[in-house]
Design a protein around this motif. Structure first.
Motif, PDB file in Angstrom:
ATOM      1  N   UNK A   1       4.160  -6.632   2.706  1.00  0.00           N
ATOM      2  CA  UNK A   1       3.329  -5.738   3.505  1.00  0.00           C
ATOM      3  C   UNK A   1       2.836  -4.526   2.721  1.00  0.00           C
ATOM      4  N   UNK A   2       3.594  -4.121   1.714  1.00  0.00           N
ATOM      5  CA  UNK A   2       3.235  -2.913   0.964  1.00  0.00           C
ATOM      6  C   UNK A   2       2.363  -3.295  -0.228  1.00  0.00           C
ATOM      7  N   UNK A   3       1.131  -2.782  -0.247  1.00  0.00           N
ATOM      8  CA  UNK A   3       0.214  -3.080  -1.342  1.00  0.00           C
ATOM      9  C   UNK A   3       0.483  -2.146  -2.520  1.00  0.00           C
ATOM     10  N   UNK A   4       0.467  -2.668  -3.742  1.00  0.00           N
ATOM     11  CA  UNK A   4       0.667  -1.823  -4.937  1.00  0.00           C
ATOM     12  C   UNK A   4      -0.631  -1.100  -5.300  1.00  0.00           C
ATOM     13  N   UNK A   5      -1.003  -0.081  -4.499  1.00  0.00           N
ATOM     14  CA  UNK A   5      -2.315   0.557  -4.657  1.00  0.00           C
ATOM     15  C   UNK A   5      -2.480   1.236  -6.009  1.00  0.00           C
ATOM     16  N   UNK A   6      -1.425   1.883  -6.508  1.00  0.00           N
ATOM     17  CA  UNK A   6      -1.538   2.549  -7.813  1.00  0.00           C
ATOM     18  C   UNK A   6      -1.831   1.537  -8.913  1.00  0.00           C
ATOM     19  N   UNK A   7      -1.126   0.414  -8.861  1.00  0.00           N
ATOM     20  CA  UNK A   7      -1.339  -0.611  -9.876  1.00  0.00           C
ATOM     21  C   UNK A   7      -2.734  -1.224  -9.742  1.00  0.00           C
TER      22      UNK A   7
END
Length: 301
Positions: free
Chosen positions: A3-9
């Motif tokens: 559910x948690x997207x790796x937005x920084x990456x």
């Protein structure tokens, strides 16, 4: 993927793919190249797919990276636009006006209440500063500036052209020699502007050829300071009529000699070309232009 997207990456991957350089991506994101490299490595480990290959002149997207990069680029562009919209919604009823301290104190602030009465739904902020306004960087909607009206890339509307008047406190003039002609002002201490030019120009405009004696005396960068020094009896100040009216009305200062001299500079309303699309900005421009047009001239002595 969870559910948690790796937005920084994902952001590090998108910027690196767009710029083709870890260093350039780091500068764009405000981090170090090592931090960008680490985020990309974490993303590759998470999905199990290589996204870049290194070359002599930078990094290049792999086939897998090239397939997803355009969609992510559009996605982050949409996020930035949405965030900008949210920020605009948060400040759409706020009008920020920038002008120089002397004009703010002597002309704008005593009148701005009338604008608020007409438009109580608009929250007005006045920033008094002499520095140049960068409309791309500063959150300024309208600037009121004194100049020649040439502001490349911006819209400007002429408001008023002030005149210079010699003023002093009544007590100083009552105790000193009579002033009948412009040259008589030299019998008093002259309070100078920052460039020590106004007195020379004013005297020359009235036919008085002068030398260094017209440049002597204390100098001040702001008309506010000139007015305070004049009110304290320290000499005669040569100031814009728009700045001195309140002190004349209150009796703190009087016109030493009723011989105004037009300035070649004027006050202008300055905005971005697209700013008037906001009703708040257009309402203020309409009001301030009308206010300037309705100004009464200074009374003669």
């Amino acid at each position: 993927m969870g559910a948690v997207l790796p937005l920084l990456a994902l952001r590090a991957f998108t910027e690196t793919g767009r710029l083709g350089s870890l260093k350039a991506a780091a500068e764009s994101l405000g981090v170090t190249p090592g931090a960008v490299s680490q985020q990309i490595r974490l993303l590759e480990e998470r999905i199990g797919v290589a996204l870049f290959v290194r070359g002599r002149h930078g990094v290049y997207l792999t086939e897998a990276g090239a397939r997803v990069h355009p969609g992510l680029l559009r996605g982050f562009d949409q996020i930035e636009k949405s965030l900008s919209t949210l920020e605009s919604l948060a400040v759409e009823k706020t009008l920020t006006i920038s002008t120089v301290p002397s004009f703010a104190s002597a002309w704008l602030v005593p009148r701005i209440g009338r604008f608020s009465e007409l438009h109580p739904e608009i929250e007005v902020r006045v920033e008094a500063s002499a520095k140049m306004v960068d409309f791309k960087r500063d959150r300024i909607d309208v600037a009121l500036r004194h100049g020649l009206g040439s502001y490349p890339g911006l819209e400007s509307i002429r408001l008023m052209a002030p005149v210079l008047l010699p003023v002093a406190c009544p007590e100083l003039l009552a105790q000193g020699p009579l002033i009948r002609e412009p040259i008589d002002c030299l019998n008093y201490p002259l309070l100078q502007d920052g460039d020590r030019a106004d007195w020379v120009l004013w005297l020359q405009a009235h036919g008085v050829q002068v030398g260094d004696e017209a440049r002597r005396g204390m100098s001040f960068e702001e008309d506010l300071l000139l007015l305070r020094a004049a009110a304290a009896g320290q000499g005669i100040a040569l100031v814009q009529d728009t700045h001195v009216q309140e002190d004349i009305d209150s009796g703190k200062l009087v016109v030493a000699l009723d011989k105004p001299w037009p300035s070649r500079f004027a006050y202008y309303v300055v905005t971005r070309p697209d700013a008037t699309q906001r009703p708040e900005v257009q309402a203020f421009i309409d009001w301030v232009v009308a206010e300037a047009n309705s100004m009464a001239t200074l009374p003669a002595l």
